[in-house]
Design an enzyme around this catalytic site. Structure first.
Site, PDB file in Angstrom:
ATOM      1  N   HIS A  56     -10.020   2.258   0.220  1.00  0.00           N
ATOM      2  CA  HIS A  56      -9.917   1.153   1.174  1.00  0.00           C
ATOM      3  C   HIS A  56     -10.974   1.209   2.289  1.00  0.00           C
ATOM      4  O   HIS A  56     -10.675   0.895   3.453  1.00  0.00           O
ATOM      5  CB  HIS A  56      -8.505   1.150   1.756  1.00  0.00           C
ATOM      6  CG  HIS A  56      -7.994  -0.178   2.182  1.00  0.00           C
ATOM      7  ND1 HIS A  56      -8.401  -0.806   3.335  1.00  0.00           N
ATOM      8  CD2 HIS A  56      -7.102  -1.025   1.603  1.00  0.00           C
ATOM      9  CE1 HIS A  56      -7.768  -1.961   3.456  1.00  0.00           C
ATOM     10  NE2 HIS A  56      -6.972  -2.122   2.411  1.00  0.00           N
ATOM     11  N   GLU A 105     -11.679  -3.464  -3.237  1.00  0.00           N
ATOM     12  CA  GLU A 105     -10.715  -2.463  -3.699  1.00  0.00           C
ATOM     13  C   GLU A 105     -10.460  -2.652  -5.186  1.00  0.00           C
ATOM     14  O   GLU A 105      -9.816  -3.624  -5.579  1.00  0.00           O
ATOM     15  CB  GLU A 105      -9.396  -2.631  -2.939  1.00  0.00           C
ATOM     16  CG  GLU A 105      -9.533  -2.626  -1.443  1.00  0.00           C
ATOM     17  CD  GLU A 105      -8.397  -3.389  -0.755  1.00  0.00           C
ATOM     18  OE1 GLU A 105      -7.224  -3.100  -1.032  1.00  0.00           O
ATOM     19  OE2 GLU A 105      -8.689  -4.287   0.037  1.00  0.00           O
ATOM     20  N   HIS A 114       0.801  -1.232   0.000  1.00  0.00           N
ATOM     21  CA  HIS A 114       0.000   0.000   0.000  1.00  0.00           C
ATOM     22  C   HIS A 114       0.835   1.283   0.000  1.00  0.00           C
ATOM     23  O   HIS A 114       0.542   2.234   0.745  1.00  0.00           O
ATOM     24  CB  HIS A 114      -0.948  -0.008   1.193  1.00  0.00           C
ATOM     25  CG  HIS A 114      -2.073  -1.010   1.089  1.00  0.00           C
ATOM     26  ND1 HIS A 114      -2.531  -1.512  -0.108  1.00  0.00           N
ATOM     27  CD2 HIS A 114      -2.835  -1.596   2.056  1.00  0.00           C
ATOM     28  CE1 HIS A 114      -3.536  -2.357   0.125  1.00  0.00           C
ATOM     29  NE2 HIS A 114      -3.730  -2.436   1.417  1.00  0.00           N
TER      30      HIS A 114
END
Ligand code: BGC
Length: 384
Positions: A219, A349, A145
């Site tokens: 997210h 996502e 991420h």
């Protein structure tokens, strides 16, 4: 008695005047006015500060059906989404916190914009045009991420506006060349829009001055029965994907595209999430290869049978990570002092596939200076 009533009136009037003055100082309202009813509106207030100096805003977007989305320019985080159930009771259906401080002290990407690269890059390394780049290993030996300070932890510039049938907040961020180890200056724009069709639209755009991998996503942890009310195992999920990308024990794709048919991974028809989750080691945390062929299409639908709430997901992206909140473990206390246990929220996502910079067989994630990165995802809410 009369004296007491008079005293009470003075106190109430005093309170009303003070709070309206405070609102004038801290908040900014704008909205569309039709007859006497406010249809769409957006409110900006101070959420707190970063480093004791940088003001952080909390935006409240309201549409004419009273659906509410709250978001902040810290990490582009959506802090609340309030939608009705089939009896018109509103609930907040995303996990998160009441105060900015909780967001500043660390959390598993609740509601955030994730970048420069959503999901994992194996060993935090990739080679681009003959040069090897090293990124932070912030998830075991892998990069996750966007690194230690990804786009979920930066302060975005922001601007709000009201259109005829929607309200929006635009977020801007310039990620410097070398930030978190990535090449090139990347300017990123994300627009959150709430429409009168109960859609939350997220439009992503980016430009670079050097080739660089880009993979942005959102997210939010959804729980259509209400954040903190229980787990998501009885939600019914459909994902329009015939294949997924199997992973190794560190959640890096093997590179293979595997058919979901006749397996616990198959959500091509609506399935109760809990019914087969035990057959999936660790729970669902997989990238689905969407059947949309790169075109804007409905790729998923989530239904919560007790409240009748429905969320549809539309995107042009080739993949979607279905993460069933496996790492939530009761150590986080969220909004309204609710404790988030395992599987209390799920993420859908939209993205390119994990570890694409090291997987030549996956669709490319490299953005070149002459091109524009961009896509849109819509989360649409209704009841049944
Ligand atoms: C990933 C999970 C990760 C989570 C972080 C998801 O997008 O797929 O593996 O643990 O984000 O909270």
């Amino acid at each position: 008695m009369k004296k007491n009533i008079l005293l009470l009136c003075i106190i109430v009037a005093g309170f009303l005047i003070t709070s309206s003055c405070m609102n004038n100082q801290q908040e900014k309202f704008s909205g569309n006015q039709k007859s006497n009813k406010t249809l769409m509106q957006i409110k900006r207030e101070i959420f707190g500060t970063v480093n004791d100096t940088v003001p952080i805003y909390l935006y409240t977007l309201i549409n004419e059906n009273d659906m509410v989305v709250k978001l902040t320019n810290y990490g582009g985080i959506v802090t609340s989404i309030l939608v009705p159930d089939n009896k018109h009771n509103f609930d907040d259906i995303v996990l998160g916190f009441d105060s900015l401080n909780n967001y500043l002290t660390g959390h598993p990407y609740f509601g955030a914009i994730v970048g420069r690269y959503a999901n994992r890059i194996a060993n935090g390394k990739f080679t681009l045009e003959g040069k090897e780049y090293t990124l932070a290993a912030n998830n075991g030996k892998n990069h996750l991420h966007g690194g230690i300070k990804g786009f979920d932890k930066v302060v975005w510039d922001s601007k709000d506006y009201v259109d005829k049938d929607s309200v929006s907040v635009s977020l801007f961020y310039l990620s410097q060349d070398g930030e978190e180890g990535y090449p090139g200056n990347l300017s990123v724009k994300v627009i959150y829009t709430l429409t009168n069709d109960n859609e939350l639209k997220i439009k992503y755009e980016a430009h670079t001055d050097q080739p660089t991998p880009v993979n942005l996503t959102h997210h939010s942890y959804f729980n259509l029965a209400g954040a903190g009310s229980g787990d998501i195992l009885d939600h019914i999920l459909m994902i329009d994907a015939d294949m997924y990308t199997p992973v190794d024990e560190t959640l890096i794709p093997t590179g293979e595209l595997k058919k979901v048919k006749n397996t616990e991974m198959d959500f091509t028809t609506p399935h109760n999430i809990g019914s087969r989750i035990k057959e999936v080691e660790g729970g669902y945390d997989h990238n689905y290869v969407l059947n949309n062929g790169g075109k804007m299409a409905k790729v998923a639908e989530l239904y919560e049978p007790h409240t009748g709430r429905v969320m549809e997901v539309f995107t042009t992206e080739p993949g979607m990570q279905f993460y069933s909140g496996n790492f939530l473990d009761g150590s986080i206390t969220g909004k309204n002092r609710k404790i988030y246990q395992k599987h209390y929220g799920l993420c859908l996502e939209t993205q390119h596939f994990p570890d694409s910079p090291n997987k030549p067989g996956f669709p490319s994630v490299i953005l070149y200076p002459e091109n524009t990165y961009g896509y849109t995802t819509i989360y649409k809410f209704s009841t049944r």
